[in-house]
Design an enzyme around this catalytic site. Structure first.
Site, short mmCIF file in Angstrom:
data_model
loop_
_atom_site.label_atom_id
_atom_site.label_comp_id
_atom_site.label_asym_id
_atom_site.label_seq_id
_atom_site.Cartn_x
_atom_site.Cartn_y
_atom_site.Cartn_z
N ARG A 1 0.83 -1.22 0.00
CA ARG A 1 0.00 0.00 0.00
C ARG A 1 0.86 1.26 0.00
NH1 ARG A 1 -3.36 -3.25 4.13
NH2 ARG A 1 -1.36 -3.10 5.14
N ASP B 1 10.39 -6.70 -4.39
CA ASP B 1 9.29 -7.20 -3.56
C ASP B 1 8.87 -8.54 -4.15
OD1 ASP B 1 6.84 -7.89 -2.42
OD2 ASP B 1 6.17 -5.80 -2.26
N ALA C 1 10.63 5.15 6.61
CA ALA C 1 9.43 5.62 7.32
C ALA C 1 8.50 4.44 7.53
CB ALA C 1 8.75 6.72 6.53
N ALA C 2 9.09 3.23 7.61
CA ALA C 2 8.26 2.03 7.76
C ALA C 2 8.37 1.49 9.18
CB ALA C 2 8.66 0.99 6.74
N ARG C 3 9.41 0.74 9.44
CA ARG C 3 9.57 0.14 10.76
C ARG C 3 11.04 0.17 11.16
NH1 ARG C 3 5.51 1.26 11.94
NH2 ARG C 3 3.76 0.14 12.84
N ASP D 1 12.15 7.72 10.35
CA ASP D 1 10.94 8.14 11.07
C ASP D 1 10.47 7.09 12.07
OD1 ASP D 1 8.61 9.89 11.45
OD2 ASP D 1 7.48 8.25 10.52
N GLU E 1 10.61 2.66 20.62
CA GLU E 1 10.07 4.02 20.67
C GLU E 1 9.41 4.24 22.03
OE1 GLU E 1 7.58 4.69 17.23
OE2 GLU E 1 9.23 4.33 15.85
N HIS F 1 8.34 9.35 14.50
CA HIS F 1 7.21 8.56 13.97
C HIS F 1 6.06 9.50 13.57
CE1 HIS F 1 5.63 4.22 14.02
NE2 HIS F 1 4.89 4.92 13.17
N1 LIG Z 1 4.99 5.07 9.86
C1 LIG Z 1 3.74 4.97 9.43
O1 LIG Z 1 2.91 5.85 9.56
C2 LIG Z 1 3.29 3.78 8.74
C3 LIG Z 1 4.13 2.74 8.63
N2 LIG Z 1 3.70 1.65 8.01
C4 LIG Z 1 4.67 0.59 7.88
O2 LIG Z 1 5.13 0.62 6.52
C5 LIG Z 1 5.32 -0.67 6.04
C6 LIG Z 1 4.51 -0.89 4.79
O3 LIG Z 1 3.12 -0.76 5.07
P1 LIG Z 1 2.03 -1.18 4.00
O4 LIG Z 1 2.46 -0.67 2.68
O5 LIG Z 1 0.73 -0.79 4.55
O6 LIG Z 1 2.18 -2.76 4.05
P2 LIG Z 1 1.80 -3.81 2.90
O7 LIG Z 1 1.63 -5.10 3.59
O8 LIG Z 1 0.69 -3.27 2.06
O9 LIG Z 1 3.11 -3.85 2.01
C7 LIG Z 1 4.32 -4.43 2.43
C8 LIG Z 1 5.00 -4.98 1.19
O10 LIG Z 1 6.27 -5.50 1.56
C9 LIG Z 1 6.48 -6.69 0.81
N3 LIG Z 1 7.46 -7.53 1.46
C10 LIG Z 1 7.29 -8.34 2.53
N4 LIG Z 1 8.46 -8.93 2.83
C11 LIG Z 1 9.38 -8.49 1.94
C12 LIG Z 1 10.77 -8.73 1.74
N5 LIG Z 1 11.45 -9.56 2.55
N6 LIG Z 1 11.40 -8.11 0.72
C13 LIG Z 1 10.73 -7.26 -0.10
N7 LIG Z 1 9.41 -7.00 0.04
C14 LIG Z 1 8.74 -7.61 1.05
C15 LIG Z 1 5.10 -7.33 0.73
O11 LIG Z 1 5.01 -8.21 -0.35
C16 LIG Z 1 4.19 -6.12 0.54
O12 LIG Z 1 3.98 -5.84 -0.82
C17 LIG Z 1 4.92 -1.60 7.19
O13 LIG Z 1 6.07 -1.88 7.94
C18 LIG Z 1 4.05 -0.78 8.08
O14 LIG Z 1 4.22 -1.20 9.39
C19 LIG Z 1 2.49 1.58 7.43
C20 LIG Z 1 1.61 2.59 7.52
C21 LIG Z 1 1.94 3.79 8.23
O1 LIG Z 2 -0.03 2.13 11.38
C1 LIG Z 2 1.20 2.06 11.39
O2 LIG Z 2 1.86 1.12 11.01
C2 LIG Z 2 1.95 3.19 11.83
O3 LIG Z 2 3.14 3.13 11.97
C3 LIG Z 2 1.17 4.35 12.04
O4 LIG Z 2 1.44 4.88 13.22
P1 LIG Z 2 0.70 4.44 14.52
O5 LIG Z 2 1.48 3.20 14.80
O6 LIG Z 2 -0.70 4.18 14.16
O7 LIG Z 2 0.96 5.57 15.42
#
Ligand SMILES: NC(=O)C1=CN([C@@H]2O[C@H](COP(=O)(O)OP(=O)(O)OC[C@H]3O[C@@H](n4cnc5c(N)ncnc54)[C@H](O)[C@@H]3O)[C@@H](O)[C@H]2O)C=CC1
Ligand SMILES: O=C(O)C(=O)COP(=O)(O)O
Length: 525
Positions: free
Chosen positions: A151, A171, A231-233, A257, A262, A280
């Site tokens: 996403r 991916d 900005a993921a994890r 981020d 945290e 974050h």
């Molecule tokens: N800081 C924030 O506000 C936010 C952070 N996140 C984090 O961002 C990351 C992505 O979120 P989304 O796009 O919603 O998740 P998602 O599940 O839609 O996408 C993750 C993608 O990573 C791929 N993937 C999994 N393992 C892999 C690997 N070893 N090598 C390459 N690709 C791999 C998957 O196939 C998938 O397409 C997650 O870690 C989520 O926790 C998500 C939303 C908000």
């Molecule tokens: O939903 C996520 O993965 C996020 O990192 C978004 O931040 P939150 O954890 O909801 O404060």
């Protein structure tokens, strides 16, 4: 009796208001200690959390009345999903609440790093005017590598394309169609991606395979002057190694981020001016927080009222009347999904699920979910539920159809799936509802599959089984059951063989060399 909901982290008031307006009793216990939460949880029917509340098996043991956990956000890695599933507790999230905010924050970090905005702003606040020190570079024409094209990664790709960047990515689970649609050149291996990128951004879940995925070897393989964004994890970049490469000047700038622990007030990157650190902030927009609150309130309410929870990440319990009709087939469908994906070797582009005989009037959605769950179980997060199966399948580029036929031939009922060119059908046998495969690749057979099976397809001729038996015997693999199906019009046969003992790649190679096989698949269930 009034149903009780406990909220343990800040939640925009709108979602809380909607729950109280619908007659729920909502209590706030913000940022409780583990002990406080464990002693408070027992009377609650639902729990709404953000990322900091750890929901593990011991908390779930104390949660005697809990039916649903809502995560106001995307990531559910603070919740033990398996433990929740074992106790019949639904876990749901708000998967689209903050992804736009996360993608926009990523773009902000890329631009801030490329144009030295934080350092320049800090120098202005100190009364300086230093234009030449902050010479930047354009994003236009540069190569951006995106790791994880789900996403958020997809939204970043769309935005970076508008800046005229060349997009590459890695991916393993992204379909070629999705990559094409996003304009991203996909690579199976990391190496060519690391070697070409001017900018790298990660949008990966935190899993065993992504933790520490970027360490000294990966940083060394990057271009000099690369810019990195996470900005993921936290934990996807090894911070100590990253700091070494920033210190050495190999990495021009880094923006982070999300941190392994945290709140984070100190890290190996804190000392560097060219490390942009934000607490974050990706989801911290009014829009994202409002969506997270209202969406999670809606899903929790659906769960408490026994409805389908559209964003359940574990299988929500089926209502009893649905379960009676199709429940016994769930296991068989998971098995067929797994079997088809092993034969196919990749994610299918199309999937058809056909219910026959006594199942013809049943809702196919839970069985579709089971087939997908069996076939795509590599996704640690996000199991399929009846409510989300079609939309999650389409995210993976799988086009899904379902069908019903009254005539199940000689069986009372059966389910048949077709995943691209792979066909498999099953029925249930006896009071134990043992799944039996009744058709595979168009061959009629009748066998209960074991943990390990070999499937041979060859041009039919005498003596083939003897050769196979001898090779397996030499390898100490014991054939326990076997079925042969034929297609006389093509002079072909298919043998489904359950085996015990180790059948290594070397043994499979010997089998391939010994007879003229069309196909040989090893299936592990
Ligand atoms: N800081 C924030 O506000 C936010 C952070 N996140 C984090 O961002 C990351 C992505 O979120 P989304 O796009 O919603 O998740 P998602 O599940 O839609 O996408 C993750 C993608 O990573 C791929 N993937 C999994 N393992 C892999 C690997 N070893 N090598 C390459 N690709 C791999 C998957 O196939 C998938 O397409 C997650 O870690 C989520 O926790 C998500 C939303 C908000
Ligand atoms: O939903 C996520 O993965 C996020 O990192 C978004 O931040 P939150 O954890 O909801 O404060």
């Amino acid at each position: 009796m009034t149903k009780k909901i406990l909220v343990t982290e800040d939640l925009v008031q709108e979602g809380i208001d909607s729950l109280t307006e619908h007659g729920y009793e909502v209590d706030m216990l913000i940022d409780p200690t583990v002990e406080e939460l464990a002693s408070a949880i027992a009377p609650y029917d639902a729990l709404i959390v953000h990322p900091n509340t750890v929901v593990d098996s011991s908390l779930l043991d104390a949660a005697e009345n809990l039916k649903i956990i809502g995560r106001a956000g995307v990531t559910v890695d603070n919740i033990d999903i398996e433990a929740a599933s074992e106790r019949g507790v639904i876990v749901c999230n708000a998967p689209n609440s903050n992804v736009i905010s996360a993608a926009e924050h990523t773009m902000a970090l890329l631009l801030a790093a490329a144009r030295h905005i934080p350092e320049a702003s800090a120098s202005m606040h100190e009364g300086q005017w230093r234009r030449a020190d902050f010479m930047g570079s354009e994003l236009f024409g540069k190569t951006l590598a995106i790791f994880g094209l789900g996403r958020v990664g997809g939204l970043v790709a769309e935005r970076a394309a508008a800046f005229g960047m060349n997009l590459i990515g890695h991916d393993p689970y992204c379909s070629p169609e999705r990559a094409l649609h996003l304009g991203v050149t996909l690579y199976d291996d990391m190496a060519p991606v690391l070697a070409q990128a001017d900018f790298i951004t990660v949008h990966l879940p935190r899993t065993v395979s992504t933790l520490g995925m970027f360490g000294a070897d990966e940083f060394a393989a990057m271009k000099d002057g690369v810019v990195l964004v996470n900005a993921a994890r936290g934990g996807i970049f090894n911070m100590d190694a990253l700091a070494d490469f920033v210190a050495a000047g190999k990495i021009a700038a880094v923006a982070v981020d999300s941190f392994e622990a945290e709140p984070c007030t100190d890290s190996p990157l804190h000392e560097f001016e060219n490390a942009i650190l934000t607490p974050h902030l990706s989801p911290m927009t009014h829009e994202a927080q409002r969506r997270a609150s209202t969406q999670i309130a809606e899903y929790v309410e659906a769960g408490l009222e026994g409805g389908m929870v559209a964003t359940a990440v574990n299988l929500s319990p089926l209502p009893p009347e649905v379960f009676d009709a199709i429940g016994p087939y769930v296991h068989a469908c998971k098995m067929m999904g797994s079997m088809a994906s092993q034969i196919l070797g990749h994610t299918p582009k199309s999937l058809k699920v056909e219910l026959a005989g006594g199942l013809a009037d049943a809702d196919p959605a839970p069985l579709l979910a089971a087939v997908l769950d069996g076939g795509l179980s590599y996704r640690r997060l996000g199991a399929f539920s009846a409510a989300n199966a079609e939309s999650v399948a389409s995210q993976h580029g799988i086009s899904v159809t379902t069908a019903s036929v009254r005539d199940a031939g000689e069986y009372a009922s059966s389910v048949r799936i077709v995943a691209d060119e792979v066909e498999v059908a099953a029925t249930l046998f006896g009071t134990e509802h043992t799944p039996r495969i009744i058709s595979l690749m168009g061959y009629k057979i009748d066998i209960a599959p074991a943990t390990t099976s070999l499937v041979f397809e060859y041009v039919d001729a005498p003596g083939r089984i003897g050769v196979i038996g001898t090779i397996l015997g030499d390898a100490a693999a014991n054939i326990t059951t076997m079925q042969i199906g034929t297609k006389p019009e093509e002079s072909c046969a298919l043998v489904y063989m359950n085996v015990e003992g180790d059948v290594s790649e070397a043994v499979l190679d010997r089998l391939r060399g010994a007879i003229d096989l069309r196909n040989l698949w090893k299936i592990t269930l």
